[in-house]
Write an enzyme that holds these catalytic residues in place. Structure first.
Site, PDB file in Angstrom:
ATOM      1  N   THR C  17      44.339  44.884  43.516  1.00 31.02           N
ATOM      2  CA  THR C  17      42.971  45.295  43.951  1.00 31.02           C
ATOM      3  C   THR C  17      43.014  46.718  43.513  1.00 31.02           C
ATOM      4  O   THR C  17      43.895  47.486  43.219  1.00 31.02           O
ATOM      5  CB  THR C  17      42.864  45.117  45.286  1.00 31.02           C
ATOM      6  OG1 THR C  17      43.589  45.905  46.314  1.00 31.02           O
ATOM      7  CG2 THR C  17      43.141  43.537  45.675  1.00 31.02           C
ATOM      8  N   ASP C  18      41.744  47.386  43.645  1.00 26.55           N
ATOM      9  CA  ASP C  18      41.413  48.938  43.773  1.00 26.55           C
ATOM     10  C   ASP C  18      40.695  49.225  44.832  1.00 26.55           C
ATOM     11  O   ASP C  18      40.181  48.527  45.627  1.00 26.55           O
ATOM     12  CB  ASP C  18      40.770  49.367  42.333  1.00 26.55           C
ATOM     13  CG  ASP C  18      39.512  48.728  42.042  1.00 26.55           C
ATOM     14  OD1 ASP C  18      38.705  48.473  43.161  1.00 26.55           O
ATOM     15  OD2 ASP C  18      39.002  48.417  40.954  1.00 26.55           O
ATOM     16  N   GLN C  19      40.246  50.573  45.003  1.00 24.94           N
ATOM     17  CA  GLN C  19      39.638  51.102  46.092  1.00 24.94           C
ATOM     18  C   GLN C  19      38.192  50.558  46.135  1.00 24.94           C
ATOM     19  O   GLN C  19      37.426  50.839  47.130  1.00 24.94           O
ATOM     20  CB  GLN C  19      39.407  52.523  46.063  1.00 24.94           C
ATOM     21  CG  GLN C  19      38.639  53.343  45.099  1.00 24.94           C
ATOM     22  CD  GLN C  19      38.953  54.872  45.084  1.00 24.94           C
ATOM     23  OE1 GLN C  19      39.984  55.463  45.692  1.00 24.94           O
ATOM     24  NE2 GLN C  19      37.964  55.548  45.101  1.00 24.94           N
ATOM     25  N   MET C  20      37.694  49.871  45.146  1.00 24.37           N
ATOM     26  CA  MET C  20      36.359  49.051  45.176  1.00 24.37           C
ATOM     27  C   MET C  20      36.367  47.969  46.105  1.00 24.37           C
ATOM     28  O   MET C  20      35.487  47.242  46.481  1.00 24.37           O
ATOM     29  CB  MET C  20      35.975  48.682  44.128  1.00 24.37           C
ATOM     30  CG  MET C  20      34.400  49.051  43.634  1.00 24.37           C
ATOM     31  SD  MET C  20      33.788  49.038  42.175  1.00 24.37           S
ATOM     32  CE  MET C  20      34.055  50.575  41.092  1.00 24.37           C
ATOM     33  N   GLY C  21      37.804  47.483  46.356  1.00 18.53           N
ATOM     34  CA  GLY C  21      37.831  46.316  47.232  1.00 18.53           C
ATOM     35  C   GLY C  21      37.874  45.087  46.382  1.00 18.53           C
ATOM     36  O   GLY C  21      37.994  44.085  46.994  1.00 18.53           O
TER      37      GLY C  21
END
Lengths: 136, 136, 136, 136
Positions: C17-21
């Site tokens: 995952t990344d910080q965009m969820g």
């Protein structure tokens, strides 16, 4: 006193190898995380739900010992054991082996700290703590 | 007695974040490796050459303590120090900070073992050892 | 004429995952590779063996269309289809869906080129080509 | 009409190689993202700020052609060009070369879609659009 170990099998991906022809060392931390996720699932609680309920479990420290390399397409077994539950901290041990030969590849330990949504330490929620202690 | 620290700056990539909004914990091991590569380069020897000459430096153990999170696009400073040279092992310490604020993010230590091309332990080559000891 | 699709299920890792969820977009290429590995395995030949026999299959081009995001702990299905076998090139199509809801997440295509151990183009070995054409 | 290319140099990390001895193909997408981040920075707006202001730029499609491999410790140049700005979409072209030899390694194109915080398509904010069009 520790909980019983939880097993999770996976296969080494090509992307996880490096030019030494073996798995790059940082990926074992990812496999440990996959093991923790499976342990929580088998307890009847899943980490996605824990996080949506406002508790984040962040890695506070990690140590790994590399005994032998894993290679592309090997079947890997991750054995995860919860060894300590405190109000804000959980500690897990991992034994990563070759699932076919039983060879020990990596042993590791991580301690996780419970954080609220702003990243401040908080107590583990009563529900999660109850589930973890029942398992222990 | 330890060598002088070597500094390397980098920026956090979006790919390195996770859904907690911070850098995923395994990536710090990659940054440590980038720090080691830079240390060897500043000694006048580069790891690509060391490897082509038949010596592989594999991580034998690693420990990390996470003090504060790094975030997307932060400028990060990796300070790498060689703290021990033995016939088959090198140990490095790392201090990873926010390059703008100086905040301490992660401290880490890794020990590397010298292997030959078949993955068997071997002594570090005389040339590399000389360069490392001169630096120490 | 194309071969029949091969299915492989996996779970989204937190590390992906990344910080965009949601899953960071480059990881779908890794899942495509996992799908190819499974396709070759189901043909009775595995890529690790192909590579040891001196043929490397390197990605020559890739295209991906992102329809909807995958999220942490989702069960993902990778459907891989071999759509073309030429003397030096293989082309695969991928359909990546949510295994529980059936929602289409990503469609992709990659063409792989056969290389020898020095990285020069070579014909796919007769054995592999036979197995692939039998499957087609 | 396209904007002028923006250059960003980086070094190949060991973690980015695979057992073929070259950079694993998915990492070029990460380098493209690093190039986009740098392009936005040189326009006087940074993506971290864009995201905090409520606009997410998600990759909607990507295509890559692999011409030659990058190797460990190579200096890489990422040349990023914004080639199209529409109300909800941005398209970027990338030329990835070896910074020392000039050899062309990968050419790529990605189209990004603007999303709001719930993941629904939205128009690119007036401020960002103005900056992008001025640059074009």
């Amino acid at each position: 006193m520790t909980g019983k170990p939880i097993f999770l099998d996976l296969r080494v991906r090509y992307a996880e190898t490096d030019q030494m022809g073996v798995v790059y060392h940082s990926h074992y931390l990812v496999w440990c995380e996959v093991g923790r996720t499976e342990l929580l699932r088998q307890l009847g609680t899943d980490y996605a739900t824990v996080e949506r309920a406002g508790t984040r479990l962040a890695v506070a420290d990690a140590s790994l010992r590399y005994h032998a390399p894993a290679r592309y397409d090997d079947r890997i077994r991750v054995e995860t054991t919860l060894i300590s539950v405190r109000s804000r901290f959980l500690t897990f041990d991992y034994l990563i082996t070759n699932a076919d030969t039983g060879q020990r590849l990596v042993t590791a330990r991580t301690t996780l700290v419970a954080l609220d949504e702003s990243g401040r330490p908080r107590a583990i929620s009563a529900g999660l703590r109850g589930a973890l202690e029942a398992y222990m």
